[in-house]
Design a protein around this motif. Structure first.
Motif, PDB file in Angstrom:
ATOM      1  N   THR A   2       0.842  -1.188   0.000  1.00 28.01           N
ATOM      2  CA  THR A   2       0.000   0.000   0.000  1.00 28.01           C
ATOM      3  C   THR A   2       0.880   1.242   0.000  1.00 28.01           C
ATOM      4  O   THR A   2       1.989   1.244   0.517  1.00 28.01           O
ATOM      5  N   LEU A  14      -1.169  -3.210  -7.001  1.00 25.12           N
ATOM      6  CA  LEU A  14      -0.807  -4.563  -7.384  1.00 25.12           C
ATOM      7  C   LEU A  14       0.532  -4.533  -8.095  1.00 25.12           C
ATOM      8  O   LEU A  14       0.844  -3.598  -8.816  1.00 25.12           O
ATOM      9  N   HIS A 159      -6.673  -8.658 -11.625  1.00 24.46           N
ATOM     10  CA  HIS A 159      -7.441  -7.668 -10.867  1.00 24.46           C
ATOM     11  C   HIS A 159      -8.825  -7.519 -11.482  1.00 24.46           C
ATOM     12  O   HIS A 159      -8.972  -7.561 -12.709  1.00 24.46           O
ATOM     13  N   ARG A 161     -11.812  -4.699 -11.570  1.00 23.19           N
ATOM     14  CA  ARG A 161     -11.998  -3.285 -11.236  1.00 23.19           C
ATOM     15  C   ARG A 161     -13.459  -2.898 -11.499  1.00 23.19           C
ATOM     16  O   ARG A 161     -13.875  -2.697 -12.636  1.00 23.19           O
ATOM     17  N   LEU A 187      -9.587  -3.187  -1.263  1.00 19.61           N
ATOM     18  CA  LEU A 187      -9.521  -4.418  -2.046  1.00 19.61           C
ATOM     19  C   LEU A 187     -10.119  -5.579  -1.263  1.00 19.61           C
ATOM     20  O   LEU A 187      -9.859  -5.741  -0.078  1.00 19.61           O
ATOM     21  N   GLU A 188     -10.908  -6.392  -1.948  1.00 25.55           N
ATOM     22  CA  GLU A 188     -11.475  -7.603  -1.373  1.00 25.55           C
ATOM     23  C   GLU A 188     -11.078  -8.787  -2.242  1.00 25.55           C
ATOM     24  O   GLU A 188     -10.548  -8.617  -3.344  1.00 25.55           O
ATOM     25  N   GLU A 189     -11.332  -9.981  -1.765  1.00 24.70           N
ATOM     26  CA  GLU A 189     -11.038 -11.187  -2.528  1.00 24.70           C
ATOM     27  C   GLU A 189     -12.322 -11.700  -3.179  1.00 24.70           C
ATOM     28  O   GLU A 189     -13.347 -11.841  -2.518  1.00 24.70           O
ATOM     29  N   PRO A 206      -8.087 -10.253  -6.558  1.00 28.36           N
ATOM     30  CA  PRO A 206      -8.477  -8.997  -5.905  1.00 28.36           C
ATOM     31  C   PRO A 206      -9.562  -8.268  -6.702  1.00 28.36           C
ATOM     32  O   PRO A 206      -9.523  -8.240  -7.936  1.00 28.36           O
ATOM     33  N   GLY A 208     -11.649  -4.416  -6.564  1.00 30.10           N
ATOM     34  CA  GLY A 208     -11.674  -3.103  -5.932  1.00 30.10           C
ATOM     35  C   GLY A 208     -10.966  -2.081  -6.794  1.00 30.10           C
ATOM     36  O   GLY A 208     -10.654  -2.329  -7.956  1.00 30.10           O
ATOM     37  N   ALA A 210      -7.748  -0.063  -7.658  1.00 27.70           N
ATOM     38  CA  ALA A 210      -6.299  -0.186  -7.478  1.00 27.70           C
ATOM     39  C   ALA A 210      -5.593   0.199  -8.758  1.00 27.70           C
ATOM     40  O   ALA A 210      -6.203   0.276  -9.836  1.00 27.70           O
TER      41      ALA A 210
END
Length: 255
Positions: A2, A14, A159, A161, A187-189, A206, A208, A210
């Motif tokens: 982060t 990421l 990812h 999005r 971010l969530e899984e 992931p 979310g 990013a």
């Protein structure tokens, strides 16, 4: 990883290995380099930077609502053309897998299912090797439907999005079918369908807001309506170091 952006809250990033091509040595570039070298030899400050460029392919495809077979063929062909042109990043239109104009068919589980079947088919071959593919499709996360971008590289999903701002004026009724993602969730899984996991070997990915940090730059994205909002996502992305920000839009509301 982060990082604390200038805008405030932490923005997850990421990491992947992706190296853009070096600047091609053309006569024009060689002349520019020679000019900079002469200035250095005369004692002036040498401001020349060994610039690295990479090719981005943006695709406006003739997609049709619910034509999953035809839409996938056109997506695959656009990736082939992008790779032939030396592109390392391919950005397609909004909801290109299903088509944008599915309307209430977005409420049907089979629509999302067939989209994932298309993604599984794409991942089963070598078409995504060496090129970052940004593909638009609807998906369901925690029983909520989102308008998403799915980033694929080297047969892996990097990812998901989701779109944060929907178009609801004129001919558009996006909130009838999709929910806006709240960026504050981070971010969530997301658990991948079994047929996709079996192909790519990933159980979760992931989801979310990013940016994707690569070897020489940082890539961010936004979707259509988001660019027209007062606090567009590209502002925070740019303040957080993103140098390439794509905007995927719907070329034809009737597609």
């Amino acid at each position: 990883m982060t990082r604390e952006p200038r805008g405030g809250a932490c923005t997850p990033a990421l990491i992947l290995s992706f190296t853009p091509k070096l600047l091609v040595a053309t006569p024009e570039n060689q002349s520019r380099m020679s000019s900079k070298k002469q200035k250095t030899e005369t004692g002036a400050l040498d401001l020349f930077v060994n610039t690295k460029l990479f090719t981005v392919a943006t695709c406006n495809l003739n997609q049709w609502a619910m034509d999953f077979t035809g839409n996938l063929k056109r997506i695959e062909e656009s990736i082939r053309v992008a790779k032939a042109c030396g592109a390392r990043y391919r950005c397609g239109p909004e909801l290109e897998v299903s088509g944008y104009g599915c309307e209430d068919h977005f409420h049907e589980g089979d629509t999302v299912l067939h989209c994932w079947q298309s993604i599984a088919s794409l991942l089963s071959g070598d078409l995504t090797d060496g090129i970052l593919c940004d593909i638009g499709m609807p998906m369901i996360h925690k029983n909520v439907r989102y308008n998403c971008r799915i980033f694929i590289l080297d047969r892996k999903i990097l990812h998901l999005r989701p779109k944060m701002c929907m178009a609801d004026d004129g001919n558009y009724r996006e909130t009838r079918w999709f929910t806006e993602w709240n960026a504050g969730r981070g971010l969530e899984e997301h658990a991948l369908p079994g047929m996709v996991a079996a192909v790519c070997g990933q159980r979760t990915v992931p989801i979310g807001i990013a940016a994707i940090a690569v070897a020489d730059t940082v890539v961010g994205s936004e979707t259509c309506e988001e660019v027209f909002t007062p606090n567009s996502p590209h502002i925070a992305l740019a303040l957080d170091g993103a140098e390439t920000v794509s905007n995927s839009l719907n070329p034809n509301p009737n597609s």
